[in-house]
Design an enzyme around this catalytic site. Structure first.
Site, short mmCIF file in Angstrom:
data_model
loop_
_atom_site.label_atom_id
_atom_site.label_comp_id
_atom_site.label_asym_id
_atom_site.label_seq_id
_atom_site.Cartn_x
_atom_site.Cartn_y
_atom_site.Cartn_z
N ILE A 16 0.83 -1.20 0.00
CA ILE A 16 0.00 0.00 0.00
C ILE A 16 0.87 1.26 0.00
CG2 ILE A 16 -1.62 1.32 1.45
CD1 ILE A 16 -2.81 -1.50 2.27
N ASP A 35 11.97 2.62 4.30
CA ASP A 35 11.55 1.25 4.61
C ASP A 35 12.63 0.61 5.47
OD1 ASP A 35 9.22 -0.59 3.03
OD2 ASP A 35 10.76 -1.75 4.07
N SER A 136 -6.58 -0.27 10.00
CA SER A 136 -7.15 -1.48 9.38
C SER A 136 -8.57 -1.67 9.89
CB SER A 136 -6.32 -2.71 9.79
OG SER A 136 -6.98 -3.90 9.36
N TYR A 148 -2.65 -7.51 16.79
CA TYR A 148 -2.84 -6.65 15.61
C TYR A 148 -4.11 -5.81 15.76
CZ TYR A 148 -3.12 -5.49 10.59
OH TYR A 148 -3.19 -4.84 9.38
N LYS A 152 -4.09 -1.78 15.89
CA LYS A 152 -4.77 -0.96 14.89
C LYS A 152 -5.88 -0.11 15.51
CE LYS A 152 -2.40 -2.06 11.21
NZ LYS A 152 -1.62 -1.05 10.47
N1 LIG Z 1 -2.85 -5.69 2.71
C1 LIG Z 1 -3.90 -5.73 3.54
O1 LIG Z 1 -4.81 -6.55 3.35
C2 LIG Z 1 -4.02 -4.73 4.67
C3 LIG Z 1 -5.27 -4.59 5.29
C4 LIG Z 1 -5.41 -3.69 6.32
C5 LIG Z 1 -4.34 -2.93 6.74
N2 LIG Z 1 -3.14 -3.07 6.13
C6 LIG Z 1 -2.03 -2.24 6.63
O2 LIG Z 1 -1.45 -1.51 5.56
C7 LIG Z 1 -0.10 -1.25 5.88
C8 LIG Z 1 0.77 -1.69 4.71
O3 LIG Z 1 0.62 -3.08 4.56
P1 LIG Z 1 0.84 -3.83 3.18
O4 LIG Z 1 -0.30 -4.75 2.99
O5 LIG Z 1 1.16 -2.86 2.12
O6 LIG Z 1 2.11 -4.73 3.59
P2 LIG Z 1 3.49 -5.04 2.83
O7 LIG Z 1 4.12 -6.12 3.63
O8 LIG Z 1 3.24 -5.24 1.38
O9 LIG Z 1 4.30 -3.67 3.01
C9 LIG Z 1 4.71 -3.24 4.28
C10 LIG Z 1 6.05 -2.54 4.17
O10 LIG Z 1 6.43 -2.12 5.49
C11 LIG Z 1 7.80 -2.42 5.68
N3 LIG Z 1 8.09 -2.60 7.10
C12 LIG Z 1 7.79 -3.67 7.90
N4 LIG Z 1 8.25 -3.46 9.13
C13 LIG Z 1 8.86 -2.25 9.13
C14 LIG Z 1 9.52 -1.48 10.12
N5 LIG Z 1 9.70 -1.93 11.36
N6 LIG Z 1 10.00 -0.27 9.77
C15 LIG Z 1 9.85 0.19 8.51
N7 LIG Z 1 9.25 -0.48 7.52
C16 LIG Z 1 8.74 -1.69 7.85
C17 LIG Z 1 8.04 -3.70 4.89
O11 LIG Z 1 9.41 -3.88 4.57
C18 LIG Z 1 7.17 -3.45 3.64
O12 LIG Z 1 7.89 -2.79 2.61
C19 LIG Z 1 0.22 -2.01 7.18
O13 LIG Z 1 0.12 -1.12 8.27
C20 LIG Z 1 -0.89 -3.04 7.23
O14 LIG Z 1 -1.17 -3.43 8.55
C21 LIG Z 1 -2.94 -3.95 5.10
#
Ligand SMILES: NC(=O)c1ccc[n+]([C@@H]2O[C@H](COP(=O)([O-])OP(=O)(O)OC[C@H]3O[C@@H](n4cnc5c(N)ncnc54)[C@H](O)[C@@H]3O)[C@@H](O)[C@H]2O)c1
Length: 264
Positions: A16, A35, A136, A148, A152
């Site tokens: 995202i 990142d 989320s 989680y 959130k």
């Molecule tokens: N994909 C979904 O279904 C979904 C749904 C609800 C919420 N979210 C939230 O959206 C956000 C992004 O998630 P996503 O689905 O894009 O995940 P993703 O794993 O594709 O991307 C997350 C990014 O965060 C980075 N990251 C992880 N830990 C880190 C840290 N300690 N410091 C800095 N960077 C860090 C990772 O390297 C990665 O590039 C998150 O907060 C996730 O909880 C995602």
């Protein structure tokens, strides 16, 4: 928002955060992604700047030194997207290992707080800025991902209290709450059989996953002057997961022809 400054996107190498960074750059913003594993997001325009040092949102020293160095190198941060995060591991309460609890809460809640505070204080001093925290729908519902969901829910609450604190200083703070979103990571989980697309979409009113760019659209709007009177809100972008998830207690969601299969 003026274009006289940068938008910082944490967790911007993937998912995202990456989709948001790409959209912001396409719309003329100057974007810096950070990142824990810095990489250029796939398909990102050359104009997207990748901060080369590892930026771990859960480490206070990393965050304060990183934010200072980024502003020194690239100019004031006028918009922040807190997209760094990790997913919750599914466990019954008695099986939660505290190192997993700490990891999820430290990155998802503490990390969001540390970056929002470090950047928000600077924005408030300049009387200008917008912050979007990625929460989320899990923070608004119940599920076997106990750390989680708590983290959130904390992000949604933090958004509200930061909006209150910095409103008069010209800093807006909002959240988006994605539903299940088809990132590369989620798709890999589906492809490997660890997750079921049918199960993930069963309770969504629209019967499908969310696309990363649909979440990015809401984030970009919350950063833009189009939302200039909006602060302290949380926008679910969930293909109707919140709207649909209680229907199973009645006769279930109707199909696309309006047919109700669970009706007796
Ligand atoms: N994909 C979904 O279904 C979904 C749904 C609800 C919420 N979210 C939230 O959206 C956000 C992004 O998630 P996503 O689905 O894009 O995940 P993703 O794993 O594709 O991307 C997350 C990014 O965060 C980075 N990251 C992880 N830990 C880190 C840290 N300690 N410091 C800095 N960077 C860090 C990772 O390297 C990665 O590039 C998150 O907060 C996730 O909880 C995602």
């Amino acid at each position: 928002m003026t274009t006289d400054g940068i938008i910082l996107v944490t967790g911007g190498s993937r998912g995202i955060g990456a989709a948001t960074a790409i959209m912001l750059a396409e719309r003329g913003y100057r974007v810096v992604v950070t990142d824990i594993k810095p990489e250029r997001p796939a398909e990102a325009a050359a104009s997207v700047i990748v901060w080369p040092d590892s930026f771990d949102v859960a480490r206070e020293d990393n965050v304060s030194a990183g934010v200072e160095a980024i502003e020194k190198t690239h100019g004031p941060i006028i918009g922040l997207v807190n997209a760094a995060g990790v997913f919750g591991k599914m466990h019954s309460l008695d099986r939660i290992r505290m190192e997993n609890w700490d990891r999820e809460v430290n990155i998802d809640l503490r990390g969001t707080f540390l970056v929002a505070r470090a950047v928000g204080v600077r924005m408030a001093a300049r009387k200008h800025g917008a912050i979007v925290n990625v929460a989320s729908v899990a923070g608004m519902t119940s599920g076997p991902i106990h750390a989680y969901t708590a983290a959130k829910a904390g992000v949604i609450q933090l958004t509200l209290s930061m909006a209150g604190e910095w409103g008069r200083a010209g800093v807006r703070v909002n959240a988006v709450s994605p539903g299940f979103t088809r990132t590369v990571a989620l798709q890999a989980g589906i492809d490997s059989g660890a997750m079921s697309e049918e199960r993930l979409t069963r309770n969504a009113a629209m019967g499908r996953l969310v696309q990363p760019n649909e979440v990015a659209e809401a984030i970009v709007w919350l950063l833009s002057p189009a939302s200039s009177a909006v602060t302290g809100i949380n926008i679910p972008v969930d293909a109707g997961f919140l709207a649909g998830s209680t229907w199973d207690s009645y006769w279930g969601l109707p199909d696309s022809d309006g047919k109700i299969h669970g009706k007796t």
